[in-house]
Design an enzyme around this catalytic site. Structure first.
Site, PDB file in Angstrom:
ATOM      1  N   LYS A 137      -0.615  90.907   5.274  1.00  0.00           N
ATOM      2  CA  LYS A 137      -0.377  91.377   6.753  1.00  0.00           C
ATOM      3  C   LYS A 137      -2.183  91.240   7.223  1.00  0.00           C
ATOM      4  CE  LYS A 137      -3.357  95.389   3.912  1.00  0.00           C
ATOM      5  NZ  LYS A 137      -3.882  96.660   4.536  1.00  0.00           N
ATOM      6  N   ARG A 184      -4.170 109.055   3.852  1.00  0.00           N
ATOM      7  CA  ARG A 184      -4.156 108.645   5.335  1.00  0.00           C
ATOM      8  C   ARG A 184      -2.588 108.362   5.417  1.00  0.00           C
ATOM      9  NH1 ARG A 184      -5.533 102.304   4.213  1.00  0.00           N
ATOM     10  NH2 ARG A 184      -3.181 102.217   2.558  1.00  0.00           N
ATOM     11  N   HIS A 226      -0.656 104.566  -3.638  1.00  0.00           N
ATOM     12  CA  HIS A 226      -2.135 103.792  -3.187  1.00  0.00           C
ATOM     13  C   HIS A 226      -3.757 104.537  -3.199  1.00  0.00           C
ATOM     14  CE1 HIS A 226      -4.206  99.992  -1.226  1.00  0.00           C
ATOM     15  NE2 HIS A 226      -5.191 100.974  -0.263  1.00  0.00           N
ATOM     16  N   ARG A 259       1.074  95.316  -5.995  1.00  0.00           N
ATOM     17  CA  ARG A 259      -0.006  94.798  -4.877  1.00  0.00           C
ATOM     18  C   ARG A 259      -0.412  93.957  -4.537  1.00  0.00           C
ATOM     19  NH1 ARG A 259       1.837 100.291  -4.222  1.00  0.00           N
ATOM     20  NH2 ARG A 259      -0.843 100.984  -2.876  1.00  0.00           N
ATOM     21  N   TYR A 318     -31.585  83.414  22.771  1.00  0.00           N
ATOM     22  CA  TYR A 318     -31.585  85.361  23.442  1.00  0.00           C
ATOM     23  C   TYR A 318     -32.304  85.702  22.587  1.00  0.00           C
ATOM     24  CZ  TYR A 318     -27.374  83.280  26.232  1.00  0.00           C
ATOM     25  OH  TYR A 318     -26.490  82.504  27.017  1.00  0.00           O
ATOM     26  N   CYS A 321     -25.274  83.163  19.059  1.00  0.00           N
ATOM     27  CA  CYS A 321     -24.544  83.487  20.363  1.00  0.00           C
ATOM     28  C   CYS A 321     -22.500  83.333  20.886  1.00  0.00           C
ATOM     29  CB  CYS A 321     -25.421  81.972  21.658  1.00  0.00           C
ATOM     30  SG  CYS A 321     -26.789  81.396  21.618  1.00  0.00           S
ATOM     31  N   ASP A 363     -20.476  81.106  21.630  1.00  0.00           N
ATOM     32  CA  ASP A 363     -19.805  79.561  20.990  1.00  0.00           C
ATOM     33  C   ASP A 363     -21.201  79.022  20.670  1.00  0.00           C
ATOM     34  OD1 ASP A 363     -18.210  80.246  22.829  1.00  0.00           O
ATOM     35  OD2 ASP A 363     -19.578  79.326  25.253  1.00  0.00           O
TER      36      ASP A 363
END
Length: 375
Positions: A36, A132, A162, A218, A262, A309, A311
């Site tokens: 997932k 859940r 679970h 699982r 920054y 930053c 990028d």
């Protein structure tokens, strides 16, 4: 030309981790590879194919859309949607197996199956303490099983639950969950049903598999090389399968009192050498790690200097001789004899390894190496 910031996924290490875990299973116990969320950020289709090659019997996804992606890639193995049944035509069209937890789920699924003249398998989710999704009481289970008997296009494949804290050392709550689950399994059996049973997630698969493996386990995070908790699965030599790499694009010398990035929250106490990297929080390298994280250059740890930053980010390479523009930098993974793990990044970012792996955005190319290489 491929972007120099890239995530290298080693499929041989994935297969190593699966083999390691499968060795503890009984011969008749199935292995579900949980893929997932784009296989925890590693790439759902290549990971699914490699996992099946390594001996996985089932694939686990969160939604019908994720299952449809695998089917459209030609994958025919059984796929279980672990989340709520929300896109029922996709579930039926792609012959996915579906988690259900109330009669309304069954009614709607039966209606769609009848429209397509298809039969699908359902797994009833028991909420044994996670709170859940899942049914909680014997009365709810009896009502569902009775209703299921009136649905000609639905087949009961399994009951599942679970664990909430299987990764911690105190197993008392997990044992209580398991016992509650088995109580409701007995109810189903008393009504004439003989479903497959599955409960173990990665934590339980690593620490409690012998008594709780049932008919299937699982496995998610452990398959990708990480334990879900400190001290969990200490016997296992799991290998992280992803390395995040980039290269240096500029190097400059700064003087005492100069600041970087920054906010000016990195100030040089003396003359330093700073290198700039083409990766930032827009790639999923979290801004919360500013002035906290380390990277690897020439097999040595160097600190992040200043705010990360969108990028770009900067590292302090003063103490590493011979560094030049174009040299490889590892943000997590191995370089030489040194390793930085996603667990360490998680500590620097105040999160968990799962989120670090999932945070890498689509603009970071995934490059696959090893068995089943797919680029």
């Amino acid at each position: 030309m491929i972007r120099p910031t890239r995530a290298i996924v080693d499929l041989d290490l994935l297969m190593h981790n699966i083999s390691l875990l499968k060795r503890r299973l009984r011969p008749d116990c199935k292995f579900m590879a949980v893929v997932k969320a784009d296989a925890y950020g590693h790439g759902a289709v290549p990971i699914a194919r490699a996992a099946l090659t390594a001996g996985a019997d089932y694939l686990g996804v969160s939604s019908a859309q994720e299952g449809a992606e695998l089917r459209e890639a030609g994958i025919q193995a059984p796929i279980l949607v672990l989340g709520a049944p929300l896109s029922m035509p996709l579930i039926v069209q792609h012959e996915l197996e579906q988690t259900v937890f109330n009669c309304e789920n069954l009614e709607l699924l039966q209606h769609v199956c009848a429209q397509f003249n298809k039969t699908i398998k359902v797994h009833i989710k028991i909420d044994s303490g996670m709170n859940r999704i899942g049914l909680k009481t014997e009365a709810e289970l009896r009502r569902m099983l009775e209703y299921l008997s009136s649905c000609p296009n639905l087949e009961l494949k399994a009951l599942l639950t679970h664990f909430a804290v299987s990764e911690i050392q105190d197993k008392s709550f997990s044992n209580a969950q398991f016992n509650r689950f088995m109580e409701l399994v007995d109810v189903a059996r008393s009504m004439g049903f003989s479903p497959m049973l599955h409960a173990c997630n990665s934590g339980a698969a690593l620490d409690m598999m012998d008594q709780m493996q049932l008919d299937m386990v699982r496995v998610g995070i452990a398959m990708y090389g990480y334990s879900p908790g400190a001290g969990c699965g200490e016997w296992a030599s799991l290998q992280p399968i992803m390395t995040l790499r980039t290269v240096i694009v500029q190097i400059k010398q700064i003087e005492q009192g100069d600041t970087v990035s920054y906010g000016r929250n990195y100030c040089a106490s003396e003359q330093r050498k700073i290198a700039t990297l083409p990766i930032g929080y827009g790639d999923g390298y979290k801004r919360t790690m500013s002035n906290r994280a380390f990277a690897l250059v020439h097999g040595r740890r160097v600190p992040i200097a200043g705010a990360i930053c969108m990028d770009q980010c900067m590292i302090d390479i003063t103490d590493v001789p011979g560094v030049k523009v174009g040299d490889e930098v590892v943000l997590f993974g191995r370089q030489g004899n040194e390793t930085i793990t996603a667990n360490e990044l998680a500590n620097w970012a105040d999160t968990i390894s799962y989120e670090i792996l999932l945070s890498l955005t689509g603009r970071v190319p995934r490059v696959y190496t090893g068995a089943g290489e797919t680029n």
